[in-house]
Scaffold this active site. Structure first.
Site, short mmCIF file in Angstrom:
data_model
loop_
_atom_site.label_atom_id
_atom_site.label_comp_id
_atom_site.label_asym_id
_atom_site.label_seq_id
_atom_site.Cartn_x
_atom_site.Cartn_y
_atom_site.Cartn_z
N ARG A 1 -3.00 -8.79 -1.02
CA ARG A 1 -4.24 -8.11 -0.62
C ARG A 1 -4.94 -8.97 0.44
O ARG A 1 -5.84 -9.76 0.14
CB ARG A 1 -5.13 -7.85 -1.83
CG ARG A 1 -4.47 -6.95 -2.87
CD ARG A 1 -5.46 -6.43 -3.89
NE ARG A 1 -6.45 -5.56 -3.28
CZ ARG A 1 -6.28 -4.27 -3.01
NH1 ARG A 1 -5.12 -3.68 -3.30
NH2 ARG A 1 -7.24 -3.56 -2.46
N CYS B 1 4.90 9.19 -15.15
CA CYS B 1 4.51 9.77 -13.86
C CYS B 1 5.68 10.41 -13.13
O CYS B 1 6.77 9.85 -13.06
CB CYS B 1 3.87 8.69 -12.98
SG CYS B 1 3.43 9.23 -11.32
N CYS C 1 0.82 -1.22 0.00
CA CYS C 1 0.00 0.00 0.00
C CYS C 1 0.85 1.27 0.00
O CYS C 1 1.58 1.55 0.95
CB CYS C 1 -0.92 0.00 1.21
SG CYS C 1 -1.97 1.48 1.30
N CYS D 1 -1.78 16.01 -5.17
CA CYS D 1 -1.81 14.70 -5.82
C CYS D 1 -1.83 13.61 -4.76
O CYS D 1 -1.26 13.76 -3.67
CB CYS D 1 -0.56 14.55 -6.71
SG CYS D 1 -0.29 12.88 -7.37
N ASP D 2 -2.46 12.50 -5.08
CA ASP D 2 -2.57 11.37 -4.16
C ASP D 2 -1.21 10.79 -3.80
O ASP D 2 -1.03 10.20 -2.74
CB ASP D 2 -3.44 10.29 -4.79
CG ASP D 2 -4.04 9.35 -3.77
OD1 ASP D 2 -4.11 9.73 -2.58
OD2 ASP D 2 -4.46 8.24 -4.14
#
Length: 375
Positions: A134, A332, A22, A276-277
Site C-alpha cells: 500500500r 465468493c 489492487c 458487482c464490484d
C-alpha cells in the site's frame, strides 16, 4: 417496502495511491474504457433521483473507488443537497465510504460526523505488512498517514471499521496485526482475501494468497478471536460473526457467505451500472442511469434475481456433497471462476472448519444460553 443499496464510484478507479494488488486497477485494464473520470453533477442527480424513486423504505449509498475522496468535499455536499431535494417520500438514507485515508483531514472528518457516514478505512496491519503493497504514487509507504487518519476519525467521533486485505504478507503476521488492532482500539474489523489478476495463474504473484496460507490465517485468527470471546473482549470480525449467525439459523449479510451474489447496483462515474464490484466489466454492463426509462426495479428483477444471481446459485458438484457445505456454501463467485467450479480456497476452508468448527459451535451454543433459548 422497497430497499435499495447503491455502490457509487464518484472518481471511477482513479486513486492517490498505487497498491500493488489492487483488483479494481486490474478490472480497468480488462475493459474497453479504463477510467470513467469524475462523476459529473448531471449523473449524480440521476443516481439520486432514480434511487429515491425506487426505494420506499430505505436507501443506502456506499462510495468506493479507486479513491472516492478524490471527488472532493464539494461533490459530497452537493450530493446531500440533491438527497434533500428528491427524498420526497422521507426514505431512511444511510451513507458509507471506503477510503484509503490518504487525503482525510479534519474537514473531511467533521463532514462524516455531521452526516452520519460510516467509514471503512483500508489498513493492512502493522507497518511491515501495510507498506509492502500500500504505497503512494511515489512508491512510499502510507502506514503513518493511515494511522493519522484513524486518529482524526476517532477525534471527530466518526464510526469507522478497518478493512484488511489478506495477502502473502499480511497472512503470516496476523498475530502481530491482531495485537496492534487491539492496542489501537480497532473493534470493528473485516478481512478479505486478495484477488489474483484476471487471466493470471492463481498464486503466481508475489503478493498472492495461497490456499494453505489462507487456511492457516483463518485458523490462527479464529483462535485469537475465540480466546477474546471467552474473555469478553472480542472485536467484531465480520466473517466469524456471520459463521456464528449461520449456526444460529440466521441468514448471513455477506454475499460471500451466503454462497450467492447480492446485486450491488454498482454505478460508475459515467452512470453505467454493473451487478458487482468484482464484475465492472464490459460484458456485465447493464445500462446507464442517465438513459430514459432506466429503472432500478427492472434491472434488479432481470439481473439481480435473474441472470447474474442465478449463475451464482450453481455450486460445483463437489461442494454439495461436502460435509461443510451447510456453513461454507461455496464462497465468493469470483473465487469459483475455474474449470471445475470449485472455490480456489476450498482447501483453506476445509483446513479452517476441521480445526475451528467445533469452537464456533460452542460459541453458538453459549449465545443461545445467553439469550435464554436454552437452559
Amino acid at each position: 417496502m422497497a430497499e435499495l443499496n447503491v455502490l457509487v464510484k464518484p472518481a471511477s478507479g482513479l486513486c492517490n495511491m498505487k497498491c500493488g494488488y489492487c483488483f479494481y486497477a486490474d478490472e480497468m485494464e480488462n475493459r474497453s474504457k479504463a477510467s470513467c473520470g469524475m462523476m459529473q453533477e448531471d449523473v449524480m442527480e440521476q443516481v439520486i433521483k432514480k434511487s429515491l424513486a425506487f426505494a420506499t423504505n430505505r436507501c443506502s449509498f456506499m462510495f468506493q473507488g479507486g479513491e472516492p475522496a478524490l471527488a472532493g468535499l464539494p461533490f459530497y455536499r452537493k450530493w446531500m443537497e440533491y438527497e434533500r431535494k428528491y427524498n420526497v417520500n422521507y426514505v431512511e438514507i444511510s451513507h458509507a465510504i471506503q477510503t484509503n485515508g490518504y487525503a482525510l483531514n479534519g474537514e473531511w472528518c467533521r463532514f462524516f460526523a455531521e452526516n452520519g457516514f460510516l467509514v471503512g478505512l483500508s489498513l493492512d496491519g502493522i507497518m511491515e505488512s501495510h507498506d509492502a503493497y500500500r504505497k503512494d504514487a511515489c512508491g512510499n509507504g502510507t502506514y503513518t498517514k493511515v494511522l493519522a487518519a484513524a486518529a482524526q476519525l476517532r477525534a471527530a467521533q466518526v464510526e469507522f471499521n478497518v478493512l484488511t486485505v489478506v495477502n502473502g504478507k499480511t497472512a503470516p503476521l496476523i498475530r502481530e496485526i491482531y495485537d496492534m488492532y487491539r492496542e489501537q482500539g480497532f473493534l470493528w474489523q473485516q478481512y478479505i482475501a486478495c484477488l489474483d489478476p484476471m487471466g493470471k495463474e492463481a498464486g503466481s504473484m508475489e503478493y498472492s494468497l495461497t490456499p494453505e496460507r489462507y487456511g492457516e490465517f483463518l485458523t490462527e485468527l479464529f483462535r485469537l478471536w475465540e480466546e477474546d470471546v471467552w474473555n469478553g473482549r472480542q472485536p467484531y470480525i465480520r466473517q466469524f460473526e456471520n459463521y456464528i449467525g449461520i449456526l444460529l439459523g440466521a441468514e448471513p449479510e455477506s454475499c460471500e457467505q451466503r454462497g450467492r451474489c447480492s446485486f450491488q447496483n454498482v454505478v460508475e462515474a459515467d452512470g453505467s451500472v454493473y451487478p458487482c464490484d468484482f464484475y465492472v466489466l464490459d460484458e456485465y454492463r447493464i445500462g446507464n442511469v442517465t438513459e430514459d426509462g432506466f429503472d432500478f426495479r427492472d434491472i434488479i428483477e432481470k439481473y439481480g434475481k435473474g441472470i447474474f444471481g442465478q449463475q451464482s446459485r450453481e455450486p460445483a458438484a463437489a461442494c454439495t456433497g461436502c460435509k461443510y457445505f451447510f456453513i461454507c456454501r461455496g464462497g465468493c463467485r469470483r473465487h469459483r471462476e475455474r474449470a471445475d467450479g470449485k472455490n480456489y480456497f476450498c482447501k483453506s476452508y476445509r483446513m479452517f472448519f476441521d480445526a475451528c468448527l467445533a469452537g464456533m459451535q460452542e460459541i453458538a451454543a453459549w449465545v443461545l444460553v445467553k439469550r435464554g433459548e436454552v437452559r
